[in-house]
Design a protein around this motif. Structure first.
Motif, PDB file in Angstrom:
ATOM      1  N   VAL A 175      23.988   5.637  27.276  1.00  0.00           N
ATOM      2  CA  VAL A 175      25.158   5.004  26.671  1.00  0.00           C
ATOM      3  C   VAL A 175      24.853   4.445  25.282  1.00  0.00           C
ATOM      4  O   VAL A 175      25.461   4.843  24.295  1.00  0.00           O
ATOM      5  CB  VAL A 175      25.678   3.873  27.585  1.00  0.00           C
ATOM      6  CG1 VAL A 175      26.826   3.147  26.920  1.00  0.00           C
ATOM      7  CG2 VAL A 175      26.131   4.448  28.921  1.00  0.00           C
ATOM      8  N   MET A 178      23.775   6.878  22.051  1.00  0.00           N
ATOM      9  CA  MET A 178      24.841   7.638  21.403  1.00  0.00           C
ATOM     10  C   MET A 178      25.829   6.711  20.717  1.00  0.00           C
ATOM     11  O   MET A 178      26.336   7.018  19.640  1.00  0.00           O
ATOM     12  CB  MET A 178      25.569   8.501  22.435  1.00  0.00           C
ATOM     13  CG  MET A 178      24.869   9.783  22.782  1.00  0.00           C
ATOM     14  SD  MET A 178      24.653  10.855  21.361  1.00  0.00           S
ATOM     15  CE  MET A 178      26.330  11.445  21.133  1.00  0.00           C
ATOM     16  N   ALA A 179      26.106   5.555  21.353  1.00  0.00           N
ATOM     17  CA  ALA A 179      27.076   4.629  20.766  1.00  0.00           C
ATOM     18  C   ALA A 179      26.560   4.085  19.437  1.00  0.00           C
ATOM     19  O   ALA A 179      27.344   3.760  18.546  1.00  0.00           O
ATOM     20  CB  ALA A 179      27.365   3.488  21.737  1.00  0.00           C
ATOM     21  N   GLN A 254      31.531  13.359  15.407  1.00  0.00           N
ATOM     22  CA  GLN A 254      32.966  13.331  15.148  1.00  0.00           C
ATOM     23  C   GLN A 254      33.343  12.045  14.429  1.00  0.00           C
ATOM     24  O   GLN A 254      34.294  11.998  13.682  1.00  0.00           O
ATOM     25  CB  GLN A 254      33.766  13.391  16.456  1.00  0.00           C
ATOM     26  CG  GLN A 254      33.543  14.647  17.244  1.00  0.00           C
ATOM     27  CD  GLN A 254      32.308  14.513  18.100  1.00  0.00           C
ATOM     28  OE1 GLN A 254      32.017  13.455  18.634  1.00  0.00           O
ATOM     29  NE2 GLN A 254      31.550  15.589  18.215  1.00  0.00           N
TER      30      GLN A 254
END
Lengths: 529, 259
Positions: A175, A178-179, A254
Motif C-alpha cells: 500500500v 505505491m501511494a 497516471q
C-alpha cells in the motif's frame, strides 16, 4: 455560442503562444539590446556572444559538463537512496521518526561552503567531495515529501491490510510504497538541480575539473562571456533534468506528482511541550553521538577532524576562546545584516507576486508551469552573475539571498492561492464579491500554510546562498570566516563555525515552525492534525 | 465453513474518555446474518472493528469460534468491507481482488476470480481501475474482494453507505444470495432499517452512545427475499418494530432533566 467558444479558445491559444514562445523571444531580444548598450560596463554578455563562446569552446564546456554531471548524478543516486532508506525506516519503526527527521534537518543545515573544504581534506583531490556534497544537497528534499507520501493515505487501506492479519511490512510493500510514488517523483524533481548545485560547490573547493572549476576561473579572470555561458549551461541542464524526471514519471504513472507545500514541521515543534523537549534532547543526543562516532569510525586524523568536545574547548576553554568567540559573533553579525533583509524581501516578493498573478487570471494559467521550471534553476550557479551585475557589496548579496528565497516561495504561494476551496469562492461570487475581497478573505488564508512551509524550508537555503556569496565574492561574514579558516588550516575555527551555523539554521527553522503553528491554529487547524 | 462469534462484557472507552461501548453481551450464531442498527455515532462501527480485531476492547472478551480475534486474523479467516470501498486506485478490479488473496497468503485462482467478478455483476470491468467505475460498482468490487478469501466471518461496515437509493436496492437484492450460499457468518452495520430487514436473519438495535442493546429482533421472513417483499405486511410490521426500538433507544439515553 460556438463563436464565443472559438474566440475564447483562440484567446487561450494566444496566451499559451505568448507565454511559451513570444515571452522568451522578447526577453532574449531585450537582453541582446541591453548587453550591447552596456558593453562597456562588463556585466552583461549578449545571447549572441554566449552562443559564440559556447561554439568556440564546445570541447572545454562538454568535458566540464561531463565531469560535473557524473558527480551530480552519483550524488543524486546516493542521496536519494539514503532518503528512501531513511523514510522507510521512519515509517516501519515510527519511534525513530523524530530522531531521523531532526538529524536529517541539522545535517541538511550544514553549510556546504564549510563541509566542502572538510570533505576535501578527508577525501583528497578525487571526485568524492563533490559527490558527497551533491548527496547532502538532495537527500532532505526527497526525504520530506516521501515521509508525507508514505503516510498520506486513507486509514481504511491500512485497516484492510490488518484485517488479513498482516503487519507493517505488508502495508509498506502493498500500500504505502505505491501511494508514496508521486511524492517520490516530486522529491526527485526538486533534487535534480540541488544535486548539480552540490557538485558545483564541491568543485569550488578545489577540484581539478568541472563546471565549478571553470566558474571560479571565469570569475577571477572577469571573463564575462565565460561566466554567462557557464550559468546558461548549468541552468539549461537543470531544467532539462527536472523536466525529464517529470516526463519519465508521467509515462509510468497516471497521477500527477503533487506540488509539495506543507512539509511537515520539525517533530520537536509538535505535540505537548514535554514531548517536544524530550524529542529535542533525543535529537541533540543522537547528533552528538553521530558526530563523535562518525569521526571515530572513519579513524580520521584529529588534526583536521574535530569532535564536539574540541569545539567546546575552542569556544569556551582554550586560552584564545574569547578571541574565537568574538570572531564568530562579529562574522555572524555581518552575515545577519545581509541574510535577514534578503530573506524577508524574498518571502514578501514571492507572496506579493503570487497574489498579483492570481488577480490577473489570464496570467495565472501560464505562470505556474513557468514558475515551477524557474524553481529548478540552481540559483547558486547564477551567483557569479548577480555579483557581476550588482557588485561585491551589500546589494548583490541581499539580492542573491532574496532571489534564492523568491522562487520556492512564489511557487508555493501560487499553488496555495489556487487551492482556495471552489465552493467558498462560489459563495463569494454569489454575493458579487470583487477579486480583492476574495483575495483577502479566502485566498490569502488558504495560502498561509504553503507560505509558511516555504518560509521554513528557505531558512537553510538562504544561509547557503549568503555563505556562498560571502565566500566567492564579498569576503566578509561567516562565509568568509569558513573560507579563511579552511585555507589557513584553522580546523578548530572551521568546525566551530560549521556547528554554530548548522545549529542556528536548525533553530531558525524551528522558530519559523513555531510561528507557523500559531498562525495555522487559526487558519488551517486541520493541518495540525 | 461458518463460525459463531461471542462478545462477553465487551466495552470500549477511547483515550480522552469517550465511552463508545458500555459492557454488553452479544452472540452471533454461525452462518447467520445479523444486522446492527443504531443512531449515528452510537458505537456500532467500533463494535464491528473490535470483532475484526482492528481495535482492542477496553474490557471484556471477544471470541470467534472459541478463539480470540487475533487468531482469526493470523489465519486470515475474516474479511471486512469498509464504509469507503477502499480500493487501491492503481490496481484494476482484478488486481484489487488479487491483493486480498496475496495479503491472506492464498493462491490466486484466475477462474475463481472471474467467477466472483461475474457474481457481483462486474464482468467486462475486470481490468478497469476504480477511478473509471461508478460508486455502486466500486462497492461491488469491494464486496467481491471481501468474498475472495472465502472468509468464515464477513464484516460489513455500511458497505452501501455512499451509494444512491436505486443501486442500494439492487445490491440489497443481489448480494445476500452470494454470502448465503457460502454459509458465512455475516455481521452488517447499517443506518437503513428496511435494508436491515431485507438482508438479515436477526436485527440488533443499539442505543445512543455508549452503545447498549435496546432490542434483539428475529427476522423470520423466507429466503430468497426479493424487492417485492418490502410491500408485504410482515415486512412493514418488522420495520415498524425496529423503528419503535430505535426511538426508545434515543429516548433512554436522554438525560433525565430533559424529559
Amino acid at each position: 455560442m460556438t463563436t464565443l467558444t472559438r474566440v475564447s479558445n483562440f484567446g487561450l491559444f494566444g496566451n499559451v503562444l505568448r507565454a511559451t514562445i513570444l515571452g522568451p523571444v522578447l526577453i532574449i531580444a531585450l537582453w541582446e539590446v541591453a548587453a550591447r548598450a552596456l558593453s562597456d560596463a562588463f556585466v552583461l554578455a549578449a545571447p549572441s556572444a554566449i552562443v559564440i563562446y559556447l561554439i568556440e569552446h564546445a570541447g572545454l564546456m562538454a568535458r566540464a559538463l561531463g565531469v560535473t554531471l557524473a558527480n551530480a548524478g552519483a550524488g543524486f543516486v546516493i542521496g536519494n537512496f539514503a532518503a528512501i532508506v531513511l523514510a522507510t525506516l521512519a515509517t516501519v519503526w515510527p519511534k525513530s521518526d523524530a530522531v531521523i527527521r531532526g538529524l536529517a534537518l541539522v545535517i541538511f543545515c550544514l553549510p556546504l561552503v564549510a563541509t566542502g573544504p572538510i570533505l576535501r581534506v578527508v577525501f583528497g583531490p578525487g571526485p568524492w567531495p563533490q559527490i558527497v556534497l551533491a548527496a547532502l544537497a538532495v537527500y532532505y528534499t526527497t526525504l520530506i515529501p516521501l515521509l508525507v507520501g508514505l503516510r498520506a493515505l486513507p486509514s481504511a487501506w491500512l485497516d484492510l491490510v490488518c484485517s488479513y492479519g498482516r503487519g507493517r511490512f505488508a502495508a509498506l510493500l502493498h500500500v504505502r510504497a505505491m501511494a508514496a510514488l508521486p511524492y517520490l517523483v516530486s522529491g526527485l524533481q526538486i533534487s535534480a538541480p540541488a544535486a548539480f548545485l552540490g557538485a558545483m560547490v564541491g568543485e569550488f573547493t578545489g577540484a581539478e575539473r568541472g563546471m565549478g572549476v571553470l566558474t571560479i576561473r571565469a570569475l577571477r579572470g572577469m571573463n564575462i562571456e565565460m561566466t554567462w555561458a557557464l550559468a546558461t549551461v548549468a541552468t539549461s541542464v537543470c531544467v532539462i533534468w527536472y523536466l525529464a524526471i517529470g516526463w519519465l514519471a508521467q509515462r509510468f504513472m497516471q497521477e500527477e506528482p503533487p506540488v509539495i507545500l506543507a512539509t511537515p514541521a520539525l517533530p520537536a515543534t509538535q505535540g505537548p511541550y514535554r514531548t517536544a523537549l524530550l524529542n529535542g534532547l533525543m535529537i541533540t543526543g543522537a547528533l552528538l553521538f553521530v558526530w563523535w562516532a562518525g569521526l571515530e569510525l572513519l579513524g580520521l586524523n584529529s588534526f583536521f577532524a574535530k569532535g564536539p568536545w574540541d569545539v567546546v574547548t575552542a569556544l569556551f576553554l582554550a586560552p584564545d576562546a574569547t578571541a574565537n568567540r568574538d570572531t564568530l559573533i562579529h562574522a555572524l553579525g555581518e552575515t545577519a545584516v545581509f541574510l535577514v533583509p534578503g530573506y524577508l524581501v524574498g518571502l514578501a516578493a514571492g507572496a506579493l507576486l503570487a497574489m498579483l498573478v492570481v488577480l490577473v487570471p489570464a496570467v495565472a494559467g501560464t505562470a505556474m508551469p513557468l514558475a515551477i521550471a524557474l524553481r529548478s534553476i540552481p540559483i547558486i550557479t547564477t551567483a557569479p552573475l548577480v555579483v557581476l551585475m550588482l557588485g561585491r557589496g551589500a546589494l548583490g548579496t541581499v539580492v542573491l539571498v532574496a532571489i534564492m528565497v523568491f522562487f520556492p516561495t512564489f511557487v508555493a504561494c501560487l499553488q496555495g492561492l489556487r487551492q482556495a476551496p471552489g465552493q467558498i469562492i462560489d459563495v463569494f461570487d454569489s454575493y458579487a464579491a470583487g477579486p480583492f475581497e476574495k483575495l483577502r478573505k479566502v485566498r490569502i488564508p488558504a495560502m498561509l500554510p504553503a507560505f509558511f512551509a516555504a518560509a521554513r524550508i528557505n531558512v537553510p537555503a538562504s544561509v547557503l546562498a549568503v555563505t556562498v556569496v560571502e565566500w566567492l565574492a564579498t569576503g566578509n561574514g561567516i562565509g568568509n570566516v569558513m573560507a579563511l579558516s579552511a585555507s589557513l588550516s584553522d580546523y578548530d575555527m572551521l568546525w566551530s563555525s560549521v556547528a554554530l551555523v548548522s545549529i542556528l539554521s536548525a533553530l531558525g527553522y524551528a522558530a519559523v515552525g513555531l510561528l507557523e503553528r500559531m498562525v495555522l491554529r487559526t487558519y488551517a487547524p486541520e493541518q495540525l492534525q | 465453513m461458518s463460525v459463531p462469534v461471542v462478545c462477553s462484557r465487551v466495552a470500549k472507552t477511547f483515550r480522552g474518555g469517550v465511552e463508545a461501548v458500555r459492557p454488553l453481551d452479544l452472540s452471533f450464531a454461525a452462518g447467520q446474518t445479523t444486522t446492527l442498527v443504531g443512531p449515528s455515532g452510537c458505537g456500532k462501527s467500533t463494535l464491528l472493528r473490535m470483532i475484526a480485531g482492528l481495535e482492542a476492547p477496553s474490557a471484556g472478551d471477544i471470541t470467534i469460534d472459541g478463539q480470540p480475534p487475533s487468531e482469526t486474523l493470523r489465519t486470515a479467516g475474516l474479511s471486512v468491507a469498509f464504509q469507503d470501498p477502499s480500493l487501491l486506485p492503481w490496481r484494476s478490479v482484478r488486481k484489487n481482488i488479487e491483493l486480498a488473496l496475496d495479503l491472506a497468503r492464498r493462491p490466486r485462482n484466475a477462474r475463481d476470480i472471474d467467477q466472483l467478478i461475474r457474481l457481483v455483476g462486474l464482468d467486462g470491468f475486470a481490468d478497469t481501475r476504480p477511478a473509471a467505475l461508478s460508486g455502486g460498482m466500486r462497492q461491488r468490487a469491494a464486496i467481491a474482494r471481501a468474498l475472495a478469501t472465502k472468509p468464515a466471518l464477513l464484516l460489513l461496515d455500511e458497505p452501501f453507505g455512499a451509494v444512491d437509493e436505486l443501486t442500494r436496492q439492487q445490491l440489497a437484492n443481489d448480494l445476500p444470495g452470494i454470502w448465503e450460499a457460502s454459509g458465512t457468518t455475516t455481521i452488517l452495520v447499517t443506518h437503513s432499517v428496511s435494508e436491515a430487514v431485507m438482508l438479515s436473519d436477526r436485527v440488533v438495535v443499539l442505543s445512543r452512545r455508549p452503545a447498549q442493546i435496546v432490542a434483539d429482533i428475529p427476522v423470520p421472513l423466507p429466503r430468497p427475499r426479493r424487492v417485492e417483499l418490502a410491500r408485504q405486511p410482515a415486512f412493514a410490521e418488522l420495520v415498524d418494530t425496529i423503528f419503535t426500538a430505535l426511538a426508545q433507544g434515543m429516548a433512554d439515553a436522554q438525560p433525565k432533566a430533559a424529559q
